[in-house]
Design a protein around this motif. Structure first.
Motif, mmCIF file in Angstrom:
data_model
loop_
_atom_site.group_PDB
_atom_site.id
_atom_site.type_symbol
_atom_site.label_atom_id
_atom_site.label_comp_id
_atom_site.label_asym_id
_atom_site.label_seq_id
_atom_site.Cartn_x
_atom_site.Cartn_y
_atom_site.Cartn_z
ATOM 1 N N PHE A 27 -29.080 52.145 11.513
ATOM 2 C CA PHE A 27 -29.120 53.098 10.400
ATOM 3 C C PHE A 27 -29.545 52.406 9.108
ATOM 4 C CE2 PHE A 27 -27.326 55.772 7.058
ATOM 5 C CZ PHE A 27 -27.702 57.027 7.467
ATOM 6 N N ILE A 28 -28.992 51.209 8.856
ATOM 7 C CA ILE A 28 -29.358 50.490 7.628
ATOM 8 C C ILE A 28 -30.813 50.059 7.696
ATOM 9 C CG2 ILE A 28 -28.869 48.421 6.269
ATOM 10 C CD1 ILE A 28 -25.963 48.649 7.190
ATOM 11 N N SER A 29 -31.243 49.646 8.912
ATOM 12 C CA SER A 29 -32.651 49.248 9.052
ATOM 13 C C SER A 29 -33.579 50.431 8.796
ATOM 14 C CB SER A 29 -32.881 48.680 10.454
ATOM 15 O OG SER A 29 -32.128 47.512 10.653
ATOM 16 N N MET A 30 -33.161 51.602 9.226
ATOM 17 C CA MET A 30 -33.974 52.787 8.954
ATOM 18 C C MET A 30 -33.976 53.122 7.469
ATOM 19 S SD MET A 30 -35.378 53.498 11.731
ATOM 20 C CE MET A 30 -36.203 54.991 11.143
ATOM 21 N N LEU A 31 -32.841 52.871 6.767
ATOM 22 C CA LEU A 31 -32.833 53.055 5.317
ATOM 23 C C LEU A 31 -33.742 52.043 4.634
ATOM 24 C CD1 LEU A 31 -29.047 53.767 4.632
ATOM 25 C CD2 LEU A 31 -30.928 55.421 4.630
ATOM 26 N N ALA A 32 -33.845 50.851 5.271
ATOM 27 C CA ALA A 32 -34.747 49.838 4.701
ATOM 28 C C ALA A 32 -36.216 50.218 4.885
ATOM 29 C CB ALA A 32 -34.463 48.480 5.351
ATOM 30 N N PHE A 33 -36.475 51.162 5.815
ATOM 31 C CA PHE A 33 -37.847 51.592 6.090
ATOM 32 C C PHE A 33 -38.353 52.430 4.903
ATOM 33 C CE2 PHE A 33 -40.829 54.650 8.072
ATOM 34 C CZ PHE A 33 -41.764 53.757 8.540
ATOM 35 N N GLN A 34 -39.423 51.991 4.290
ATOM 36 C CA GLN A 34 -39.977 52.653 3.107
ATOM 37 C C GLN A 34 -41.364 53.209 3.445
ATOM 38 O OE1 GLN A 34 -39.955 49.639 0.083
ATOM 39 N NE2 GLN A 34 -37.749 49.869 -0.336
ATOM 40 N N ALA A 35 -41.474 54.538 3.274
ATOM 41 C CA ALA A 35 -42.761 55.225 3.490
ATOM 42 C C ALA A 35 -43.013 56.165 2.311
ATOM 43 C CB ALA A 35 -42.733 56.009 4.803
ATOM 44 N N PRO A 36 -44.286 56.402 1.992
ATOM 45 C CA PRO A 36 -44.598 57.250 0.821
ATOM 46 C C PRO A 36 -44.496 58.748 1.124
ATOM 47 C CG PRO A 36 -46.617 56.425 1.788
ATOM 48 C CD PRO A 36 -45.511 55.804 2.559
ATOM 49 N N ILE A 37 -43.583 59.085 2.012
ATOM 50 C CA ILE A 37 -43.366 60.493 2.328
ATOM 51 C C ILE A 37 -41.870 60.745 2.394
ATOM 52 C CG2 ILE A 37 -45.556 60.756 3.598
ATOM 53 C CD1 ILE A 37 -43.958 60.443 6.172
ATOM 54 N N GLU A 38 -41.527 62.002 2.360
ATOM 55 C CA GLU A 38 -40.118 62.373 2.435
ATOM 56 C C GLU A 38 -39.670 62.371 3.900
ATOM 57 O OE1 GLU A 38 -37.082 66.008 1.194
ATOM 58 O OE2 GLU A 38 -39.234 66.155 0.746
ATOM 59 N N ASN B 260 -32.275 57.240 -3.000
ATOM 60 C CA ASN B 260 -31.737 55.886 -3.279
ATOM 61 C C ASN B 260 -31.161 55.313 -1.992
ATOM 62 O OD1 ASN B 260 -30.810 53.563 -4.386
ATOM 63 N ND2 ASN B 260 -29.302 54.521 -5.753
ATOM 64 N N PRO B 261 -32.003 54.772 -1.099
ATOM 65 C CA PRO B 261 -31.505 54.255 0.193
ATOM 66 C C PRO B 261 -30.595 53.036 0.043
ATOM 67 C CG PRO B 261 -33.805 53.640 -0.136
ATOM 68 C CD PRO B 261 -33.465 54.561 -1.265
ATOM 69 N N MET B 262 -30.766 52.243 -1.017
ATOM 70 C CA MET B 262 -29.946 51.022 -1.185
ATOM 71 C C MET B 262 -28.469 51.368 -1.276
ATOM 72 S SD MET B 262 -29.747 47.754 -1.413
ATOM 73 C CE MET B 262 -31.428 47.255 -1.683
ATOM 74 N N HIS C 121 -40.524 47.536 4.496
ATOM 75 C CA HIS C 121 -39.059 47.464 4.631
ATOM 76 C C HIS C 121 -38.464 46.752 3.423
ATOM 77 C CE1 HIS C 121 -40.044 48.347 8.834
ATOM 78 N NE2 HIS C 121 -38.782 48.789 8.939
ATOM 79 N N ASN C 122 -37.317 47.259 3.009
ATOM 80 C CA ASN C 122 -36.575 46.626 1.912
ATOM 81 C C ASN C 122 -35.909 45.347 2.451
ATOM 82 O OD1 ASN C 122 -34.685 45.868 -0.059
ATOM 83 N ND2 ASN C 122 -34.453 47.986 -0.763
ATOM 84 N N PRO C 123 -36.308 44.198 1.921
ATOM 85 C CA PRO C 123 -35.762 42.942 2.483
ATOM 86 C C PRO C 123 -34.236 42.822 2.334
ATOM 87 C CG PRO C 123 -37.023 42.510 0.479
ATOM 88 C CD PRO C 123 -37.271 43.947 0.832
#
Length: 762
Positions: free
Chosen positions: A79-90, A233-235, A24-26
């Motif tokens: 929604f923002i928390s899901m954008l913070a979720f980082q996985a190596p897949i699309e 670019n989720p940020m 997750h993006n802190p």
């Protein structure tokens, strides 16, 4: 295991599957927490607005606004928390399912706001609502997770999944309880507490989300791992969603704050209006109190004077006459003394109605000035109108009144003054009407009198005499004592003197007590005057003793008002001690009516005086209402028969029988008898025949000043065998005639002669 489209596993097994390492993006996580805290604060603030809103429509609006803020904040946090979720897949999301998750969040938020709209709920009701809210938030979260599309398969650990639901329910319960607690309050401490509660709520909501994310495991078949596109670019998207959400929630909070201030202003405005209304009511009440009598609801003196002044201006401008009728209820004090003040108040109400009923309601002004005094103001064309009005009132007053089980009839005395003949101002007309009333009361009451100029002249003279008498007592100038001998009929010698006060006035000449005793009694000077007479008589008696008159006694009169003073005994003792005179040589004369007015207190005081050794004499006997039962209890030495029983002897057989009976009664009670007003030989012989002890009158001598007393005493005592004719010739030869008050003031009322320190011998 699958449930509602979700895959639950406790352990992943197989070499053909790869578990994706997710992070997750802190910064986005922190941003999601800020959004959650803001949503929590909005809920607390909207709950406060709902509870304070007075209009049901406003309550509904703020309930919807609060629900939208809470739903939007929770959904945006998710929604923002899901954008913070980082996985190596699309990964991408289906819009319809995402919107359904938002709708679910809105339903859960409406449930929360509806629950918070109730001011008083039990704990189990809050718990029940929190369960539904927690389930709604959890469903919103997992529906949103179900909108996620990727090559990986999502599995959930049941334990963490259940824990996330429990956290959602706990956070909901905390939100409900905190909102109930924080819905009322103000000040900085309240706001700080609300901020703290918002942070706790935000932490609960975020904890629920990331517990659910913790339970998530993404599994990808081996060989399907593909690189992420470069434009992901989720940020930027997270910041955009956060800013929009914060702006919406902030606008709602600002609107709530503005509405709160507006409501406070409305409250202040209503409070001001209420205060103004209360002030108007208070002003009306004060005006009622200030201008109306509380007992009779008639005008009082202040209200009467205000209307009086207005009518005077009107009559002065357009012409016309006014009459002022001043009324005083005759002997009203007896009602209060006998039946009590409550009965007196009821009687005043009835009398006020009687007076009001005789007036012309549209023109005449009726007021109660206090006590039993009333005043009427009427417009008139002729003097007789005022007379007829007064006669109607007097006739109405004679109607029987039932009061406290008694049937009584009251009368009134009335004084009348007329504008402009008797005065031009309120004060002058009222004063002149009062003078006319005084004349009515002095003429026997139950009558009416118009003001006349001689009443004002007389009142002015009374005021002047009061001031001059006060100065005479202060400076001890002008006042003097005259003495009239009292003959002992057995020894044929003068053994007593009666001290009679006189006032040598610089303008009016020698004034007898009739003229100034009433003034002294009415203005609080009688005690000082009596004390002066007592001291002066003792000094003169001491002077006579130095010239060989050791056996003489002096009789000093005591006024009715002075006899009620406890200090009288001390003043008598002081005067005797200062002059060096034995108490047995002083005799105090009190009138018959004074003794009977308050027999209990009078008896105590007389016994104290007798204990000093001073003799006591009852003056003017026969003119009052003495009871023999009381008379024998009084510590008396002497009884003085009033002159009215002597003046017609020997012509009046009835008077002769009365005097004979009084002498016999007095001797039976072991009292000595003094008869005053003896002027003829026949009167002297009659009294001597029936055993009278002492005589006093012009037959012996008129009252003489102290400087002329000794020659008179010597001349009377030198005659061994008294001839009444010779004594009378002696009196005439001395030529000690003096003016009476009737000679000086032919219009003076008779009541001045009834209350005197020393009754003058006529």
């Amino acid at each position: 295991m699958d449930w509602l489209g979700l895959h639950f596993v406790t352990e992943l097994v197989g070499s053909e599957q790869v578990v994706i390492d997710c992070r997750h993006n802190p910064l986005l996580v922190l941003l999601a927490y800020v959004v959650a805290c803001t949503a929590g604060f909005a809920v607390l603030d909207m709950t406060e607005r709902v509870s304070h809103a007075e209009n049901p429509a406003s309550q509904r609006i703020w309930r919807w606004v609060g629900a939208c803020c809470l739903a939007g904040g929770i959904w945006a946090m998710h929604f923002i928390s899901m954008l913070a979720f980082q996985a190596p897949i699309e990964i991408h999301y289906e819009m319809p399912i995402t919107l359904i998750s938002l709708l679910i969040a809105l339903i859960a938020s409406l449930l929360a706001m509806n629950t918070l709209s109730h001011a008083h709920l039990r704990f189990w009701q809050y718990l029940q609502a929190s369960v539904w809210m927690g389930l709604g938030i959890s469903i919103m979260h997992y529906v949103g997770m179900a909108a996620m599309r990727s090559n990986a398969t999502a599995y959930y650990q049941p334990t963490l999944f259940g824990l996330s639901i429990v956290i959602a329910i706990g956070a909901s319960l905390a939100a409900l309880l905190l909102s109930r607690y924080l819905r009322n309050g103000s000040g900085i401490s309240h706001q700080l507490l609300k901020f703290t509660a918002s942070m706790l709520l935000g932490a609960g909501i975020v904890s629920m989300h990331f517990t659910g994310m913790w339970s998530l495991t993404l599994v990808l078949p081996t060989g399907d791992l593909a690189p992420l596109p470069a434009d992901n670019n989720p940020m930027q998207l997270g910041l955009t969603v956060a800013v929009i959400t914060l702006l919406i929630i902030g606008s709602s909070i600002s609107a709530a704050l503005a509405d709160k201030k507006l409501q406070h202003k409305e409250h202040d405005l209503r409070r001001v209006n209420t205060l103004l209304s209360q002030l108007d009511q208070a002003r009306v009440s004060l005006q009622q109190v200030a201008h109306y009598d509380a007992l009779t609801n008639l005008l009082n003196r202040r209200g009467f004077n205000q209307i009086f002044a207005e009518k005077l201006i009107e009559k002065s401008t357009h012409g016309g006459k006014l009459a002022v009728l001043f009324l005083d209820i005759d002997h009203f004090k007896r009602i209060n003394d006998s039946l009590g003040h409550d009965a007196g108040d009821e009687l005043l109400k009835v009398l006020a109605c009687h007076i009001k009923s005789t007036t012309r309601s549209h023109d005449d002004v009726v007021a109660r000035f206090g006590g039993d005094e009333f005043c009427i103001l009427i417009s008139l064309h002729e003097h007789d109108e005022a007379r007829h009005m007064a006669q109607r009132i007097m006739q109405k007053m004679k109607e029987p009144i039932e009061l406290s089980g008694r049937r009584m009839v009251m009368t009134t005395s009335i004084g009348i003054s007329v504008f402009p003949d008797d005065g031009k101002t309120c004060e002058e007309l009222l004063k002149n009407a009062d003078l006319a009333l005084y004349q009515s009361k002095g003429s026997g009451r139950n009558g009416l009198h118009f003001f006349s100029p001689n009443l004002k002249t007389k009142a002015t003279l009374e005021l002047q005499l009061e001031e001059e008498l006060r100065n005479a007592l202060r400076d001890e100038t002008g006042l003097m004592l005259y003495y009239q001998p009292i003959l002992d009929m057995k020894s044929g010698r003068v053994t007593k003197l009666e001290a009679l006060v006189r006032w040598q006035h610089p303008v009016h000449g020698l004034l007898v007590p009739d003229r100034f005793i009433g003034i002294a009694e009415a203005n609080g000077l009688i005690a000082e005057l009596d004390n002066w007479v007592l001291r002066k008589a003792c000094e003169d008696l001491s002077e006579l003793s130095r010239h060989g008159c050791d056996e003489l006694k002096i009789a000093v009169n005591c006024s009715a008002l002075n006899l009620a003073r406890e200090e009288l005994t001390d003043e008598i003792e002081s005067a005797l001690r200062t002059a060096g005179v034995a108490p047995q040589r002083l005799e105090l004369e009190v009138t018959e009516n004074v003794l009977m007015d308050d027999i209990a207190n009078t008896l105590v005081l007389l016994r104290q005086i007798r204990a000093l050794g001073v003799s006591l004499s009852i003056d003017d006997f026969g003119t009052g209402y003495s009871s023999l039962a009381y008379l024998q209890r009084l510590p008396l030495n002497t009884l003085k028969i009033d002159r009215s029983f002597i003046q017609d002897i020997p012509k009046s057989t009835q008077d002769m029988e009365i005097v004979q009976a009084i002498i016999g009664m007095a001797h039976t009670l072991h009292l000595q008898v003094v008869t005053e007003g003896v002027e003829t030989e026949q009167q002297y012989e009659f009294l001597n025949h029936y055993g009278c002890d002492f005589v006093q009158g012009h037959l012996l001598s008129r009252p003489v000043p102290f400087r002329e007393l000794r020659p008179v005493l010597n001349e009377i005592n030198q005659r061994k065998h008294h001839s009444p004719t010779a004594l009378n010739l002696l009196s005439v030869a001395r030529g000690t005639d003096e003016l009476t008050s009737r000679d000086l003031f032919p219009d003076s009322p008779d009541h001045y002669a009834s209350a005197s320190v020393a009754q003058p011998v006529r």
